[in-house]
Design a protein around this motif. Structure first.
Motif, mmCIF file in Angstrom:
data_model
loop_
_atom_site.group_PDB
_atom_site.id
_atom_site.type_symbol
_atom_site.label_atom_id
_atom_site.label_comp_id
_atom_site.label_asym_id
_atom_site.label_seq_id
_atom_site.Cartn_x
_atom_site.Cartn_y
_atom_site.Cartn_z
ATOM 1 N N SER A 124 -17.487 -6.823 6.193
ATOM 2 C CA SER A 124 -16.345 -5.900 6.161
ATOM 3 C C SER A 124 -16.506 -4.743 7.133
ATOM 4 C CB SER A 124 -16.176 -5.338 4.743
ATOM 5 O OG SER A 124 -17.322 -4.566 4.377
ATOM 6 N N LEU A 125 -17.570 -4.795 7.957
ATOM 7 C CA LEU A 125 -17.853 -3.707 8.883
ATOM 8 C C LEU A 125 -17.740 -4.184 10.325
ATOM 9 C CD1 LEU A 125 -21.015 -2.121 7.193
ATOM 10 C CD2 LEU A 125 -18.615 -1.482 6.868
ATOM 11 N N VAL A 126 -17.413 -3.248 11.198
ATOM 12 C CA VAL A 126 -17.435 -3.498 12.638
ATOM 13 C C VAL A 126 -18.515 -2.600 13.233
ATOM 14 C CG1 VAL A 126 -16.177 -3.266 14.800
ATOM 15 C CG2 VAL A 126 -15.030 -4.193 12.776
ATOM 16 N N ARG A 127 -19.398 -3.209 14.031
ATOM 17 C CA ARG A 127 -20.538 -2.490 14.594
ATOM 18 C C ARG A 127 -20.336 -2.245 16.082
ATOM 19 N NH1 ARG A 127 -26.660 -4.753 15.515
ATOM 20 N NH2 ARG A 127 -25.527 -5.881 17.156
ATOM 21 N N MET A 128 -20.575 -0.991 16.489
ATOM 22 C CA MET A 128 -20.636 -0.627 17.912
ATOM 23 C C MET A 128 -22.101 -0.325 18.209
ATOM 24 S SD MET A 128 -17.530 -0.476 19.441
ATOM 25 C CE MET A 128 -17.640 0.727 20.761
ATOM 26 N N ALA A 129 -22.795 -1.251 18.881
ATOM 27 C CA ALA A 129 -24.237 -1.134 19.069
ATOM 28 C C ALA A 129 -24.587 -0.864 20.522
ATOM 29 C CB ALA A 129 -24.928 -2.405 18.594
ATOM 30 N N LEU A 130 -25.635 -0.058 20.717
ATOM 31 C CA LEU A 130 -26.167 0.211 22.043
ATOM 32 C C LEU A 130 -27.313 -0.768 22.295
ATOM 33 C CD1 LEU A 130 -26.344 4.135 22.006
ATOM 34 C CD2 LEU A 130 -24.393 2.641 22.525
ATOM 35 N N ILE A 131 -27.094 -1.730 23.172
ATOM 36 C CA ILE A 131 -28.095 -2.744 23.459
ATOM 37 C C ILE A 131 -28.797 -2.383 24.767
ATOM 38 C CG2 ILE A 131 -28.531 -5.205 23.754
ATOM 39 C CD1 ILE A 131 -27.261 -4.446 21.056
ATOM 40 N N PRO A 132 -30.121 -2.089 24.729
ATOM 41 C CA PRO A 132 -30.828 -1.707 25.961
ATOM 42 C C PRO A 132 -30.769 -2.819 27.009
ATOM 43 C CG PRO A 132 -32.138 -1.191 24.022
ATOM 44 C CD PRO A 132 -30.991 -2.033 23.551
ATOM 45 N N MET A 163 -12.918 10.294 12.100
ATOM 46 C CA MET A 163 -13.241 8.965 11.600
ATOM 47 C C MET A 163 -14.521 9.007 10.770
ATOM 48 S SD MET A 163 -10.960 6.790 12.801
ATOM 49 C CE MET A 163 -11.794 5.213 12.705
ATOM 50 N N THR A 164 -14.451 8.486 9.556
ATOM 51 C CA THR A 164 -15.662 8.342 8.759
ATOM 52 C C THR A 164 -16.425 7.109 9.227
ATOM 53 O OG1 THR A 164 -14.457 7.090 7.081
ATOM 54 C CG2 THR A 164 -14.653 9.470 6.753
ATOM 55 N N LEU A 165 -17.703 7.080 8.948
ATOM 56 C CA LEU A 165 -18.550 5.965 9.343
ATOM 57 C C LEU A 165 -19.221 5.374 8.115
ATOM 58 C CD1 LEU A 165 -20.191 7.613 12.481
ATOM 59 C CD2 LEU A 165 -18.549 5.720 12.500
ATOM 60 N N ALA A 166 -19.288 4.054 8.064
ATOM 61 C CA ALA A 166 -19.962 3.404 6.941
ATOM 62 C C ALA A 166 -21.463 3.644 7.004
ATOM 63 C CB ALA A 166 -19.666 1.905 6.955
ATOM 64 N N ARG A 167 -21.997 3.707 8.229
ATOM 65 C CA ARG A 167 -23.408 4.032 8.429
ATOM 66 C C ARG A 167 -23.651 4.276 9.911
ATOM 67 N NH1 ARG A 167 -27.543 -0.197 6.612
ATOM 68 N NH2 ARG A 167 -28.918 0.663 8.203
ATOM 69 N N VAL A 168 -24.773 4.918 10.190
ATOM 70 C CA VAL A 168 -25.220 5.145 11.558
ATOM 71 C C VAL A 168 -26.667 4.682 11.636
ATOM 72 C CG1 VAL A 168 -25.621 6.840 13.387
ATOM 73 C CG2 VAL A 168 -23.730 7.169 11.774
ATOM 74 N N ASP A 169 -26.959 3.784 12.563
ATOM 75 C CA ASP A 169 -28.326 3.314 12.781
ATOM 76 C C ASP A 169 -28.886 3.955 14.038
ATOM 77 O OD1 ASP A 169 -28.217 1.744 10.570
ATOM 78 O OD2 ASP A 169 -28.180 -0.182 11.629
ATOM 79 N N PHE A 183 -24.136 17.047 10.156
ATOM 80 C CA PHE A 183 -23.017 17.727 10.790
ATOM 81 C C PHE A 183 -22.552 16.994 12.052
ATOM 82 C CE2 PHE A 183 -25.365 20.865 8.391
ATOM 83 C CZ PHE A 183 -24.368 21.473 7.658
ATOM 84 N N LEU A 184 -23.385 16.084 12.550
ATOM 85 C CA LEU A 184 -23.021 15.333 13.746
ATOM 86 C C LEU A 184 -22.309 14.024 13.411
ATOM 87 C CD1 LEU A 184 -26.232 15.742 15.953
ATOM 88 C CD2 LEU A 184 -24.023 16.842 16.293
ATOM 89 N N TYR A 185 -22.786 13.355 12.382
ATOM 90 C CA TYR A 185 -22.257 12.033 12.067
ATOM 91 C C TYR A 185 -21.718 11.999 10.639
ATOM 92 C CZ TYR A 185 -25.154 10.821 16.085
ATOM 93 O OH TYR A 185 -25.738 10.777 17.321
ATOM 94 N N PRO A 186 -20.472 11.576 10.435
ATOM 95 C CA PRO A 186 -19.875 11.532 9.100
ATOM 96 C C PRO A 186 -20.197 10.232 8.372
ATOM 97 C CG PRO A 186 -18.244 10.924 10.706
ATOM 98 C CD PRO A 186 -19.491 11.229 11.477
ATOM 99 N N ALA A 197 -26.524 2.198 16.454
ATOM 100 C CA ALA A 197 -25.170 1.655 16.276
ATOM 101 C C ALA A 197 -24.358 2.511 15.322
ATOM 102 C CB ALA A 197 -25.248 0.223 15.737
ATOM 103 N N LEU A 198 -23.036 2.439 15.494
ATOM 104 C CA LEU A 198 -22.075 3.010 14.561
ATOM 105 C C LEU A 198 -21.405 1.863 13.814
ATOM 106 C CD1 LEU A 198 -20.253 5.588 16.892
ATOM 107 C CD2 LEU A 198 -22.257 5.996 15.445
ATOM 108 N N TYR A 199 -21.163 2.073 12.529
ATOM 109 C CA TYR A 199 -20.490 1.059 11.714
ATOM 110 C C TYR A 199 -19.194 1.641 11.150
ATOM 111 C CZ TYR A 199 -24.828 -1.664 11.737
ATOM 112 O OH TYR A 199 -25.942 -2.388 12.119
ATOM 113 N N PHE A 200 -18.080 0.983 11.452
ATOM 114 C CA PHE A 200 -16.772 1.359 10.931
ATOM 115 C C PHE A 200 -16.329 0.334 9.894
ATOM 116 C CE2 PHE A 200 -16.952 2.874 15.315
ATOM 117 C CZ PHE A 200 -16.417 4.145 15.256
ATOM 118 N N GLU A 201 -15.608 0.787 8.870
ATOM 119 C CA GLU A 201 -14.937 -0.165 7.991
ATOM 120 C C GLU A 201 -13.901 -0.916 8.833
ATOM 121 O OE1 GLU A 201 -15.557 -0.943 4.971
ATOM 122 O OE2 GLU A 201 -16.923 0.670 4.324
#
Length: 336
Positions: A124-132, A163-169, A183-186, A197-201
């Motif tokens: 149920s999540l969409v991930r925006m990941a930084l891949i080196p 935008m709220t975030l489901a999680r931040v990795d 205060f940086l990441y919701p 990575a950022l995870y959005f619902e």
């Protein structure tokens, strides 16, 4: 002159040091940029020193302009001036946030050699990941922090709400300033993960784009402040305490009085704040610290008067408290 917002936040000096350390400027060039931002060089050596978000944003703009790099010195090749504008222009006609984020990932594929931005679905999540894309990229902690904030800030601007975030990795170890991440990441933050990575619902990505060229001009004029320092607070009790204390910083407000104002028992307030990793006194000190720094850097109000406005009748007690909060004297924050 606009009135000073003494409730605005501050950030740790480590952000300034990380920003400067990535640039090729010589000491004279760095000193000039610091002076233009109103940051006293003596504070660079104070581990617990703070700067206002406005000072940091000003320094960021100075370096971006001097280096012709909108992510100044953070990556192996510069992101030339105008890149953020063209990125946002390419996103404005997207039907939904999902399309915009896909375009964003492709845009940065053209700009960055260090990372590619991977958009993927995980349940149920969409991930925006930084891949080196190169060996040294994984060690670039500050670059990852800023790039994640840029993605989130642009997404929030496009949709017209934070935008709220489901999680931040975060792929790196917990940094010394990790307490600032609230205060940086919701959303909840996890360190030493496989990739950053950022995870959005997934449902959020159906949100329509609500911006146009006119609002883009305002967004760019305030950059990087509008995407870097969008204040979030994911701890409801702490936020309520902060909102209650902000207009009363000069008053001797106790934890018990605050609990009553919030219709809680003192025991319940203390327990809830402990569960959120803080205390009443810590919140009060953070607010007074930030308000003091705002007044020191933006006004000519005498230091003794500022101390009184923060609730200190004894100037010596105020100086001791400020040194405890920042590692420096109030006078060190005054523009020279």
């Amino acid at each position: 002159m606009a009135p000073t917002d003494i409730t605005a936040g501050t950030i740790p000096m480590s952000f300034v040091l990380n920003l400067l350390n990535g640039t090729p400027l010589d000491p004279a060039g760095q000193a000039d940029a610091l002076a233009r931002a109103g940051i006293a060089p003596v504070l660079l050596g104070a581990e617990t020193a703070r700067v206002t978000t406005e000072q940091f944003a000003t320094l960021y703009r100075q370096l971006a302009s001097q280096l012709d790099d909108e992510l100044p010195g953070m990556f192996s090749r510069p992101v030339r001036s105008g890149s953020l504008k063209f990125l946002c222009l390419s996103l404005l006609d997207s039907a939904t946030l999902q399309t915009a984020l896909f375009r964003l990932s492709r845009f940065f594929h053209l700009l960055l050699d260090d990372f590619r931005i991977e958009l993927s679905r995980e349940g149920s999540l969409v991930r925006m990941a930084l891949i080196p894309r190169m060996p040294q990229a994984a060690a670039n902690t500050f670059g990852q922090e800023i790039l994640l904030k840029l993605i989130h800030g642009v997404a929030s601007w496009l949709t017209g709400h934070r935008m709220t975030l489901a999680r931040v990795d975060c792929s790196y170890r917990r940094p010394s300033h990790a307490s600032e991440y609230g205060f940086l990441y919701p959303g909840p933050v996890f360190f030493e993960q496989a990739v950053s990575a950022l995870y959005f619902e997934a449902a959020q990505l159906a949100t329509p784009i609500r911006q146009d060229r006119r609002s883009l001009a305002r967004f760019l004029a305030r950059a990087p402040g509008d995407w870097l320092f969008v204040a979030f607070e994911q701890h409801p009790t702490r936020q309520k305490v902060r909102e209650h204390l902000r207009p009363r910083l000069g008053l001797p407000i106790s934890a018990g009085q605050t609990a009553s104002a919030l219709h809680l028992s003192l025991r319940t307030l203390t327990r809830r704040l402990a569960a959120e990793g803080t205390t009443f006194q810590a919140i009060k000190d953070e607010l007074r610290r930030d308000a003091t720094i705002q007044l020191l850097t933006k006004t000519n109000t005498p230091i003794a008067v500022i101390g009184q406005e923060m609730g200190f009748e004894d100037p010596n007690a105020f100086h001791r408290a400020f040194r405890k909060w920042t590692g420096s004297t109030p006078g060190a924050y005054r523009p020279k």
